[in-house]
Write a protein that holds these residues in place. Structure first.
Motif, mmCIF file in Angstrom:
data_model
loop_
_atom_site.group_PDB
_atom_site.id
_atom_site.type_symbol
_atom_site.label_atom_id
_atom_site.label_comp_id
_atom_site.label_asym_id
_atom_site.label_seq_id
_atom_site.Cartn_x
_atom_site.Cartn_y
_atom_site.Cartn_z
ATOM 1 N N ILE A 179 -13.749 -0.053 4.371
ATOM 2 C CA ILE A 179 -12.596 -0.673 3.705
ATOM 3 C C ILE A 179 -12.607 -2.196 3.853
ATOM 4 O O ILE A 179 -12.391 -2.906 2.869
ATOM 5 C CB ILE A 179 -11.267 -0.062 4.203
ATOM 6 N N PRO A 180 -12.900 -2.757 5.033
ATOM 7 C CA PRO A 180 -12.921 -4.225 5.132
ATOM 8 C C PRO A 180 -13.995 -4.877 4.263
ATOM 9 O O PRO A 180 -13.887 -6.045 3.922
ATOM 10 C CB PRO A 180 -13.208 -4.476 6.625
ATOM 11 N N LYS A 181 -15.038 -4.123 3.881
ATOM 12 C CA LYS A 181 -16.119 -4.671 3.058
ATOM 13 C C LYS A 181 -15.972 -4.289 1.586
ATOM 14 O O LYS A 181 -16.884 -4.509 0.801
ATOM 15 C CB LYS A 181 -17.474 -4.160 3.568
ATOM 16 N N LEU A 182 -14.833 -3.719 1.199
ATOM 17 C CA LEU A 182 -14.666 -3.207 -0.155
ATOM 18 C C LEU A 182 -14.898 -4.280 -1.216
ATOM 19 O O LEU A 182 -15.608 -4.049 -2.194
ATOM 20 C CB LEU A 182 -13.291 -2.573 -0.346
ATOM 21 N N PHE A 230 -6.131 0.555 4.259
ATOM 22 C CA PHE A 230 -6.432 -0.096 2.994
ATOM 23 C C PHE A 230 -5.354 -1.126 2.652
ATOM 24 O O PHE A 230 -5.652 -2.276 2.317
ATOM 25 C CB PHE A 230 -6.549 0.947 1.879
ATOM 26 N N VAL A 231 -4.095 -0.715 2.733
ATOM 27 C CA VAL A 231 -2.987 -1.619 2.389
ATOM 28 C C VAL A 231 -2.933 -2.796 3.361
ATOM 29 O O VAL A 231 -2.756 -3.948 2.945
ATOM 30 C CB VAL A 231 -1.650 -0.846 2.345
ATOM 31 N N LYS A 232 -3.103 -2.538 4.636
ATOM 32 C CA LYS A 232 -3.082 -3.617 5.632
ATOM 33 C C LYS A 232 -4.199 -4.624 5.353
ATOM 34 O O LYS A 232 -3.988 -5.831 5.449
ATOM 35 C CB LYS A 232 -3.247 -3.021 7.031
ATOM 36 N N THR A 233 -5.367 -4.130 4.979
ATOM 37 C CA THR A 233 -6.522 -5.003 4.745
ATOM 38 C C THR A 233 -6.394 -5.808 3.463
ATOM 39 O O THR A 233 -6.732 -6.984 3.422
ATOM 40 C CB THR A 233 -7.821 -4.169 4.713
ATOM 41 N N TRP A 234 -5.889 -5.192 2.383
ATOM 42 C CA TRP A 234 -5.950 -5.819 1.056
ATOM 43 C C TRP A 234 -4.590 -6.155 0.455
ATOM 44 O O TRP A 234 -4.514 -6.548 -0.710
ATOM 45 C CB TRP A 234 -6.733 -4.910 0.100
ATOM 46 N N ASN A 235 -3.518 -6.078 1.220
ATOM 47 C CA ASN A 235 -2.171 -6.279 0.685
ATOM 48 C C ASN A 235 -1.962 -7.626 0.006
ATOM 49 O O ASN A 235 -1.242 -7.721 -0.977
ATOM 50 C CB ASN A 235 -1.140 -6.088 1.800
ATOM 51 N N HIS A 268 -0.108 -1.714 -4.236
ATOM 52 C CA HIS A 268 1.319 -1.452 -4.417
ATOM 53 C C HIS A 268 1.694 -0.236 -3.576
ATOM 54 O O HIS A 268 1.168 0.849 -3.779
ATOM 55 C CB HIS A 268 1.626 -1.193 -5.896
ATOM 56 N N ARG A 269 2.601 -0.426 -2.623
ATOM 57 C CA ARG A 269 3.050 0.679 -1.767
ATOM 58 C C ARG A 269 4.037 1.560 -2.524
ATOM 59 O O ARG A 269 4.840 1.065 -3.303
ATOM 60 C CB ARG A 269 3.773 0.147 -0.535
ATOM 61 N N VAL A 326 -2.064 2.263 -5.836
ATOM 62 C CA VAL A 326 -0.642 2.540 -5.702
ATOM 63 C C VAL A 326 -0.516 3.892 -5.007
ATOM 64 O O VAL A 326 -1.243 4.827 -5.330
ATOM 65 C CB VAL A 326 0.107 2.536 -7.066
ATOM 66 N N GLY A 327 0.362 3.985 -4.028
ATOM 67 C CA GLY A 327 0.530 5.265 -3.352
ATOM 68 C C GLY A 327 1.368 5.157 -2.101
ATOM 69 O O GLY A 327 1.663 4.066 -1.598
ATOM 70 N N ALA A 328 1.741 6.320 -1.602
ATOM 71 C CA ALA A 328 2.538 6.419 -0.387
ATOM 72 C C ALA A 328 1.654 6.169 0.831
ATOM 73 O O ALA A 328 0.444 6.360 0.784
ATOM 74 C CB ALA A 328 3.168 7.805 -0.293
ATOM 75 N N MET A 329 2.264 5.748 1.898
ATOM 76 C CA MET A 329 1.537 5.508 3.144
ATOM 77 C C MET A 329 1.526 6.798 3.962
ATOM 78 O O MET A 329 2.194 6.938 4.965
ATOM 79 C CB MET A 329 2.204 4.373 3.943
ATOM 80 N N ASN A 330 0.744 7.783 3.488
ATOM 81 C CA ASN A 330 0.741 9.096 4.135
ATOM 82 C C ASN A 330 -0.583 9.431 4.823
ATOM 83 O O ASN A 330 -0.848 10.575 5.119
ATOM 84 C CB ASN A 330 1.107 10.181 3.120
ATOM 85 N N SER A 331 -1.415 8.422 5.059
ATOM 86 C CA SER A 331 -2.649 8.658 5.812
ATOM 87 C C SER A 331 -3.106 7.348 6.446
ATOM 88 O O SER A 331 -2.722 6.265 6.010
ATOM 89 C CB SER A 331 -3.747 9.196 4.898
ATOM 90 N N ARG A 332 -3.944 7.471 7.484
ATOM 91 C CA ARG A 332 -4.467 6.272 8.132
ATOM 92 C C ARG A 332 -5.368 5.481 7.191
ATOM 93 O O ARG A 332 -5.410 4.261 7.257
ATOM 94 C CB ARG A 332 -5.229 6.647 9.402
ATOM 95 N N VAL A 333 -6.093 6.185 6.310
ATOM 96 C CA VAL A 333 -6.967 5.494 5.362
ATOM 97 C C VAL A 333 -6.139 4.602 4.446
ATOM 98 O O VAL A 333 -6.463 3.431 4.231
ATOM 99 C CB VAL A 333 -7.805 6.500 4.539
#
Length: 193
Positions: free
Chosen positions: A134-137, A63-68, A76-77, A52-59
């Motif tokens: 991240i894609p292999k998490l 992460f959210v784009k990959t696992w949403n 959770h955004r 859970v967190g704000a979208m304040n970094s590319r990481v």
């Protein structure tokens, strides 16, 4: 006489101006809480990870784009209106919260000094993953054998006292750990200069 100053910071990213990696000390971001922390036994946990967190970094964005839309990695955004312990399994991506709830932190942070890096072996109680992975998490987390996960979680229970604020400092709490970290850094840097 040479005088050396140290910063104690909550965010120890190598890219923050004024922060000197491996010289300044990182303090964990902790919210004071009273009473015992809730903890689920490892056998009762059903999710691989929770963020859970704000979208304040590319990481975070990656992460959210990959696992949403994944059923085992809960994303959770932004902030949540429901407490972690009620809305989901007791899991969170934030290090201090993860430890409070007895979870094994999964740390996705490159170029970042972890709190108490000179004192604690983070690999004994957390899973550290490069942001490139991240894609292999899911594959990385599923590859952790259950007995190793239990060992990590048992170590979480041992180190969580180092991540607690107390009204009056107690042995090995956050205040003592930061003071010890500064002492170690000071001792080390005195020999360098």
């Amino acid at each position: 006489m040479l005088s050396i100053s140290y910063q104690v910071v909550c965010s120890s990213s190598y890219f923050l101006s004024g922060y000197l990696p491996h010289k300044d000390a990182s303090i964990p971001q902790i919210w004071p809480r009273k009473g015992p922390s809730p903890t689920n036994a490892p056998s009762r946990r059903k999710k691989l990870a929770f963020f859970v967190g704000a979208m304040n970094s590319r990481v975070r964005e990656n992460f959210v784009k990959t696992w949403n839309n994944d059923s085992e990695i809960m994303v959770h955004r932004g902030s949540m209106k429901t407490p972690y312990s009620e809305a989901f399994e007791i899991n969170t991506a934030r290090i201090g919260d993860a430890l409070y709830y007895g979870c094994v932190p999964v740390i996705l942070a490159d170029h970042y000094d972890l709190p108490y890096a000179d004192i604690l072996n983070w690999e004994s109680f957390s899973v550290i993953v490069s942001s490139l992975d991240i894609p292999k998490l899911k594959q990385i987390l599923e590859a952790i054998e259950y007995h190793h996960y239990v060992k990590l979680q048992n170590n979480v229970m041992k180190v969580k006292k180092h991540f607690q604020w107390n009204s009056f400092s107690k042995d090995f709490d956050i205040f003592h750990m930061v003071m010890y970290e500064l002492w170690i850094r000071g001792s080390h840097l005195r020999h360098i200069y």
